[in-house]
Design an enzyme around this catalytic site. Sequence first.
Site, PDB file in Angstrom:
ATOM      1  N   ASN A  95       0.813  -1.226  -0.135  1.00 42.05           N
ATOM      2  CA  ASN A  95       0.021  -0.173  -0.320  1.00 42.05           C
ATOM      3  C   ASN A  95       1.252   1.545  -0.169  1.00 42.05           C
ATOM      4  OD1 ASN A  95      -2.971  -0.681   0.109  1.00 42.05           O
ATOM      5  ND2 ASN A  95      -2.045  -1.417   2.349  1.00 42.05           N
ATOM      6  N   SER A 130       5.621  13.716  -0.464  1.00 39.26           N
ATOM      7  CA  SER A 130       6.762  14.980  -1.098  1.00 39.26           C
ATOM      8  C   SER A 130       7.915  14.293   0.067  1.00 39.26           C
ATOM      9  CB  SER A 130       6.413  15.962  -0.755  1.00 39.26           C
ATOM     10  OG  SER A 130       6.483  16.734   0.623  1.00 39.26           O
ATOM     11  N   SER A 131       9.179  14.676  -0.689  1.00 39.03           N
ATOM     12  CA  SER A 131      10.612  13.869  -1.248  1.00 39.03           C
ATOM     13  C   SER A 131      11.732  14.606  -0.580  1.00 39.03           C
ATOM     14  CB  SER A 131      10.183  14.568  -2.561  1.00 39.03           C
ATOM     15  OG  SER A 131       8.682  14.034  -3.211  1.00 39.03           O
ATOM     16  N   GLU A 151      10.679  14.012  -8.570  1.00 43.64           N
ATOM     17  CA  GLU A 151      10.314  12.977  -9.511  1.00 43.64           C
ATOM     18  C   GLU A 151       9.884  13.644 -11.509  1.00 43.64           C
ATOM     19  OE1 GLU A 151       7.665  13.851  -6.511  1.00 43.64           O
ATOM     20  OE2 GLU A 151       9.121  13.190  -5.913  1.00 43.64           O
TER      21      GLU A 151
END
Lengths: 160, 160, 160
Positions: free
Chosen positions: B38, B43-44, B100
């Site tokens: 799942n 953010s990143s 990304e």
Amino acid sequence: MIIKTPTHYFLVFGASEGFTPLNAFDGALLSAGIGDTNLVKMSSIVPPRCQQISPVPLPAGSLVPTAYASITSDVPGELISSAVAVALPKEPHYPGLIMEYSARGSRAEIEETVRRMALEGMRLRMREIKDLQSIAVEHKVQKVGATLAAVVLWDREDVG
Amino acid sequence: MIIKTPTHYFLVFGASEGFTPLNAFDGALLSAGIGDTNLVKMSSIVPPRCQQISPVPLPAGSLVPTAYASITSDVPGELISSAVAVALPKEPHYPGLIMEYSARGSRAEIEETVRRMALEGMRLRMREIKDLQSIAVEHKVQKVGATLAAVVLWDREDVG
Amino acid sequence: MIIKTPTHYFLVFGASEGFTPLNAFDGALLSAGIGDTNLVKMSSIVPPRCQQISPVPLPAGSLVPTAYASITSDVPGELISSAVAVALPKEPHYPGLIMEYSARGSRAEIEETVRRMALEGMRLRMREIKDLQSIAVEHKVQKVGATLAAVVLWDREDVG
């Protein structure tokens, strides 16, 4: 620990009009009985041996991992629908698969599509299916409408 | 505790055709080795001292914080690509940055863009870079296709 | 345990230009003071008795449940805005409601809309309002711009 595996799940759906798309979505969540929680959207697996339960009241403001389909529309008269399907495997140590689908169209159409999506996903995994569950909801838009169908994942210790 | 800081990460990518865009995305997750989890999109950031590892099997149905790029297309013949980049700082007590990017175009183009995005993000933070990692994948659409590139965050206690 | 109920919250906003839309979003997060965390987007409730605090530095790379509005634009000269509103109930054992809104337009317009959205949401819940908070930010795009307004949820044990 950031990673945990849910132990229970339940299916809900809702639909609503609203002042804005987000208000309509909020109304759909309320009508589904999960409007006072913090849904965290996730991709879409039922852990092995995860048990289905009837919808339970969730603590207000709690963080709830949920797989859901939702759609909003501001086109009066438009028919919108949301559906989720849960495919459970014959082998209980394998996970099940959740699929979500929302689109313009009738409840019957959208539910048929989401069920086929779940079958396809299990076929890709080469897993035999024991059970295929689904729920769906349709709504005819008046001004701004939303539909929602959701699989809510939950944890044993929080189920009474 | 709701807030935890991951201790390990790994990079994966995948591509697939599918019955619907969501099935193609699901197939891309499976081909990336993370199709039975799942994913929780985030953010990143790579936390300070977070260690890269080789991809490990994750418990089926577990909640996995992941930074990812994905794109689907139903235009036959179209070339789609997804990429992620991880920029790690010279100073080990600073965090690293994940970027990304997905778009139509070749793997080489999209990967070059995502790497430049990560460099820009580190420049904005005025952090010197020790290492710039990236992965990317391209896919030529037959009917309905998807690509995915992901940085999976994970927790020490769950790595054997 | 996967489900936890946050105990504190704070409001932040930011805006930025960037090399790409994601870089502009990243810049907006940095200008909001939350650029080095892993935001997990959630729908949008303030748990009962959750306390507002001034923004605090969050551990780099930690997973942070956040309700936010964000918009990016690559149309030079365009005015974009993001806003969040928090409606708190008179009855302290009820939860509060967060609404988010981003669009082209001025800060004043977008903030007015988001406040009305929160009022509507509380009306739908038939809850009297004790307090209605909001923040908003606008940005005139040069090349690629982003705005962000956020309600960050946090946990008591991590507040000094």
